[in-house]
Design a protein around this motif. Structure first.
Motif, PDB file in Angstrom:
ATOM      1  N   VAL A 162       2.734   8.045   3.430  1.00 44.00           N
ATOM      2  CA  VAL A 162       2.559   7.033   2.141  1.00 44.00           C
ATOM      3  C   VAL A 162       3.671   6.789   1.387  1.00 44.00           C
ATOM      4  CG1 VAL A 162       1.580   7.506  -0.413  1.00 44.00           C
ATOM      5  CG2 VAL A 162       0.347   8.608   1.781  1.00 44.00           C
ATOM      6  N   VAL A 163       3.954   5.571   1.166  1.00 42.69           N
ATOM      7  CA  VAL A 163       4.979   4.920   0.314  1.00 42.69           C
ATOM      8  C   VAL A 163       4.922   4.555  -1.076  1.00 42.69           C
ATOM      9  CG1 VAL A 163       6.114   4.069   2.387  1.00 42.69           C
ATOM     10  CG2 VAL A 163       4.827   2.643   0.962  1.00 42.69           C
ATOM     11  N   GLY A 164       3.717   4.496  -1.630  1.00 47.33           N
ATOM     12  CA  GLY A 164       3.576   3.969  -2.875  1.00 47.33           C
ATOM     13  C   GLY A 164       1.898   4.643  -3.338  1.00 47.33           C
ATOM     14  N   MET A 165       1.869   4.719  -4.587  1.00 48.31           N
ATOM     15  CA  MET A 165       0.497   4.968  -5.186  1.00 48.31           C
ATOM     16  C   MET A 165       0.071   4.108  -6.354  1.00 48.31           C
ATOM     17  SD  MET A 165      -1.105   8.563  -7.032  1.00 48.31           S
ATOM     18  CE  MET A 165      -0.179   8.410  -8.422  1.00 48.31           C
ATOM     19  N   LEU A 166      -0.764   3.471  -6.349  1.00 51.15           N
ATOM     20  CA  LEU A 166      -1.096   2.313  -7.356  1.00 51.15           C
ATOM     21  C   LEU A 166      -1.530   3.028  -8.570  1.00 51.15           C
ATOM     22  CD1 LEU A 166      -3.330  -0.293  -5.431  1.00 51.15           C
ATOM     23  CD2 LEU A 166      -0.826  -0.419  -6.164  1.00 51.15           C
ATOM     24  N   ALA A 167      -1.308   2.297  -9.834  1.00 48.18           N
ATOM     25  CA  ALA A 167      -1.779   2.884 -11.201  1.00 48.18           C
ATOM     26  C   ALA A 167      -3.327   2.684 -11.150  1.00 48.18           C
ATOM     27  CB  ALA A 167      -1.053   2.271 -12.329  1.00 48.18           C
ATOM     28  N   GLU A 168      -4.019   3.507 -12.110  1.00 45.93           N
ATOM     29  CA  GLU A 168      -5.290   3.519 -12.235  1.00 45.93           C
ATOM     30  C   GLU A 168      -5.792   2.054 -12.929  1.00 45.93           C
ATOM     31  OE1 GLU A 168      -8.993   6.173 -14.058  1.00 45.93           O
ATOM     32  OE2 GLU A 168      -7.021   6.440 -14.785  1.00 45.93           O
ATOM     33  N   ARG A 169      -6.646   1.235 -12.385  1.00 44.80           N
ATOM     34  CA  ARG A 169      -6.778   0.066 -13.020  1.00 44.80           C
ATOM     35  C   ARG A 169      -8.416  -0.316 -12.992  1.00 44.80           C
ATOM     36  NH1 ARG A 169      -3.801  -5.169 -11.747  1.00 44.80           N
ATOM     37  NH2 ARG A 169      -4.595  -5.352  -9.769  1.00 44.80           N
ATOM     38  N   GLY A 170      -9.067   0.429 -12.322  1.00 49.97           N
ATOM     39  CA  GLY A 170     -10.697   0.192 -12.232  1.00 49.97           C
ATOM     40  C   GLY A 170     -11.042  -1.061 -11.816  1.00 49.97           C
ATOM     41  N   THR A 171     -12.297  -1.256 -11.722  1.00 52.17           N
ATOM     42  CA  THR A 171     -12.955  -2.450 -11.404  1.00 52.17           C
ATOM     43  C   THR A 171     -12.447  -3.801 -12.234  1.00 52.17           C
ATOM     44  OG1 THR A 171     -14.781  -1.551 -10.778  1.00 52.17           O
ATOM     45  CG2 THR A 171     -15.023  -3.996 -10.598  1.00 52.17           C
ATOM     46  N   GLY A 172     -11.876  -4.788 -11.399  1.00 53.16           N
ATOM     47  CA  GLY A 172     -11.327  -5.929 -12.008  1.00 53.16           C
ATOM     48  C   GLY A 172     -12.320  -7.313 -11.905  1.00 53.16           C
ATOM     49  N   LEU A 173     -11.772  -8.423 -12.198  1.00 56.38           N
ATOM     50  CA  LEU A 173     -12.658  -9.430 -12.594  1.00 56.38           C
ATOM     51  C   LEU A 173     -13.458  -9.654 -11.472  1.00 56.38           C
ATOM     52  CD1 LEU A 173     -13.310 -11.679 -14.768  1.00 56.38           C
ATOM     53  CD2 LEU A 173     -11.456 -13.141 -13.414  1.00 56.38           C
ATOM     54  N   ASP A 174     -13.088  -9.561 -10.326  1.00 52.31           N
ATOM     55  CA  ASP A 174     -13.757  -9.920  -8.819  1.00 52.31           C
ATOM     56  C   ASP A 174     -14.529  -8.684  -8.389  1.00 52.31           C
ATOM     57  OD1 ASP A 174     -11.621  -8.608  -8.473  1.00 52.31           O
ATOM     58  OD2 ASP A 174     -10.966  -9.667  -6.862  1.00 52.31           O
ATOM     59  N   ALA A 175     -15.020  -7.617  -9.087  1.00 53.96           N
ATOM     60  CA  ALA A 175     -15.742  -6.573  -8.776  1.00 53.96           C
ATOM     61  C   ALA A 175     -14.982  -5.522  -7.790  1.00 53.96           C
ATOM     62  CB  ALA A 175     -17.187  -6.834  -8.475  1.00 53.96           C
ATOM     63  N   PHE A 176     -13.785  -5.858  -7.603  1.00 50.28           N
ATOM     64  CA  PHE A 176     -12.762  -5.404  -6.686  1.00 50.28           C
ATOM     65  C   PHE A 176     -12.056  -4.144  -7.178  1.00 50.28           C
ATOM     66  CE2 PHE A 176      -9.047  -5.242  -3.689  1.00 50.28           C
ATOM     67  CZ  PHE A 176      -9.769  -5.171  -2.553  1.00 50.28           C
ATOM     68  N   ASN A 177     -12.521  -2.889  -6.734  1.00 43.16           N
ATOM     69  CA  ASN A 177     -11.875  -1.500  -7.264  1.00 43.16           C
ATOM     70  C   ASN A 177     -10.653  -1.319  -6.280  1.00 43.16           C
ATOM     71  OD1 ASN A 177     -11.073   0.670  -8.549  1.00 43.16           O
ATOM     72  ND2 ASN A 177     -13.459   1.670  -8.372  1.00 43.16           N
ATOM     73  N   GLU A 178      -9.591  -1.283  -6.857  1.00 42.39           N
ATOM     74  CA  GLU A 178      -8.110  -0.896  -6.108  1.00 42.39           C
ATOM     75  C   GLU A 178      -7.998   0.467  -6.384  1.00 42.39           C
ATOM     76  OE1 GLU A 178      -5.178  -3.404  -7.658  1.00 42.39           O
ATOM     77  OE2 GLU A 178      -5.758  -5.169  -6.262  1.00 42.39           O
ATOM     78  N   ASP A 179      -8.695   1.187  -6.998  1.00 40.21           N
ATOM     79  CA  ASP A 179      -8.669   2.660  -6.913  1.00 40.21           C
ATOM     80  C   ASP A 179      -8.900   3.224  -5.727  1.00 40.21           C
ATOM     81  OD1 ASP A 179      -7.374   2.072  -9.421  1.00 40.21           O
ATOM     82  OD2 ASP A 179      -9.080   2.803 -10.766  1.00 40.21           O
TER      83      ASP A 179
END
Length: 363
Positions: A162-179
């Motif tokens: 693991v080289v990185g952890m994304l910040a919390e963002r939730g579901t975006g405009l395109d219904a894509f949840n990167e969390d």
């Protein structure tokens, strides 16, 4: 007091809901952006007009991403992506997660903020390094509150650092949840995890949406079948913006209706008071009280109700944490008090204009 406090609370609630909805819309637009074109692979179930009975064929490849970047003016960044749901383990914990292979440019294109660590580099992607960037919720599920950067997790029993952890963002405009996603280099995913040569979609950030036409022409030349779908975020942005405007108009309409309700309640209460105290008004007028004194008396009595009611409603409204903070609640409370006093002055003026003789006459 309740008649002033409740409309004020409802007004603050309506404005808070509308403003938070508007901010979520703007954040969703910022996450994905209106300047991103998405080229998605679709199932090619026929060939040359004849139905296929074999496996579904996908022809979208990284070469298409390279062609977009090379041959289409106005394209700023391109990233390819392919992913599937896979079992992931970290220590004694395990869960099924969507593991997406992406190009190193994906982090910049999606403007993905990092809670810790970094996104993998072009050199790591080209060398098919086993590195991963994990979504916020995945990190919390597998590591709790501990920083996962530097740890090793296993995808299909293959170790990834693991080289990185994304910040919390939730579901975006395109219904894509990167969390809920783990990102690995696309080369690593294609060679070590999925053994495929195609990709699921391409993202292209463009200088203007008119570039979409040129991208469409490129795919018409490169692909013989209707096996790709080209979309922009323009329609989604338009829908979200319209929704935000409607929420704002809802807040304005609701605020106006609630202010009118509060003012109407105070006016009715004052009118009942002046009607029940006609004799008092007549006696005061007969012994020399001016009309302004009569009006001031009833407006002051209305203030004794409006001000405490507004303070009570403001206290409840502040507990909701409205976007405007104390300033917004103070303005709303002042508006309710002003509307109440203005409404109370109407029956008070009418009562003060009655002749003293008519005022003391029995109803």
């Amino acid at each position: 007091m309740a008649g002033v406090a409740l409309p004020l609370v409802a007004l603050v609630f309506a404005v808070t809901v509308a403003e938070r909805g508007r901010r979520r819309t703007l954040e969703s637009v910022r996450q994905m952006g209106a300047d991103v074109v998405i080229v998605s692979a679709v199932d090619a179930g026929n060939r040359g007009g004849r139905a296929r009975t074999g496996d579904i064929v996908r022809t979208l490849a990284r070469a298409d991403a390279e062609a977009i970047a090379r041959d289409v003016p106005g394209v700023l960044t391109v990233a390819a992506e392919y992913g599937e749901s896979e079992p992931v383990t970290a220590g004694s914990l395990a869960r099924r997660v969507s593991v997406n292979g992406v190009d190193a440019t994906y982090g910049t294109l999606r403007d993905a903020p990092l809670e810790s660590g970094r996104f993998f580099t072009v050199e790591e992607a080209n060398a098919a390094e086993r590195v991963a960037v994990i979504g916020y919720q995945v990190a919390r599920d597998l590591y709790g509150d501990r920083d996962p950067v530097g740890d090793v997790l296993r995808i299909r029993r293959i170790p990834f650092t693991v080289v990185g952890m994304l910040a919390e963002r939730g579901t975006g405009l395109d219904a894509f949840n990167e969390d809920e996603i783990i990102f690995v280099p696309l080369t690593t995913a294609n060679r070590r995890l999925y053994s495929v040569t195609y990709v699921a979609r391409l993202y292209a950030r463009v200088s203007a949406l008119s570039v979409t036409t040129a991208i469409g022409e490129l795919f018409r030349r490169r692909h013989q079948f209707a096996d790709v779908r080209i979309e922009t975020q323009e329609r989604l942005v338009s829908l979200r913006s319209t929704a935000a405007k409607r929420l704002r108009w809802f807040a304005v309409t609701a605020a106006s209706a609630l202010l009118a309700a509060a003012a109407g309640g105070i006016a009715a209460w004052t009118a009942l008071g002046t009607r029940a105290r006609r004799a008092e008004i007549g006696v005061r007028r007969a012994v020399g009280a001016t009309k302004s004194r009569i009006v001031a008396q009833f407006v002051a009595e209305a203030a004794l109700v409006c001000v405490p009611g507004a303070l009570l409603g403001a206290g409840v409204g502040l507990a909701m944490g409205p976007p405007g903070g104390p300033a917004m609640v103070a303005v709303a409370g002042a508006a309710c008090v002003f509307a109440g006093l203005a409404a109370a002055s109407v029956p008070a003026v009418r009562a003060a204009r009655m002749p003293p003789g008519a005022a003391v006459r029995p109803l």
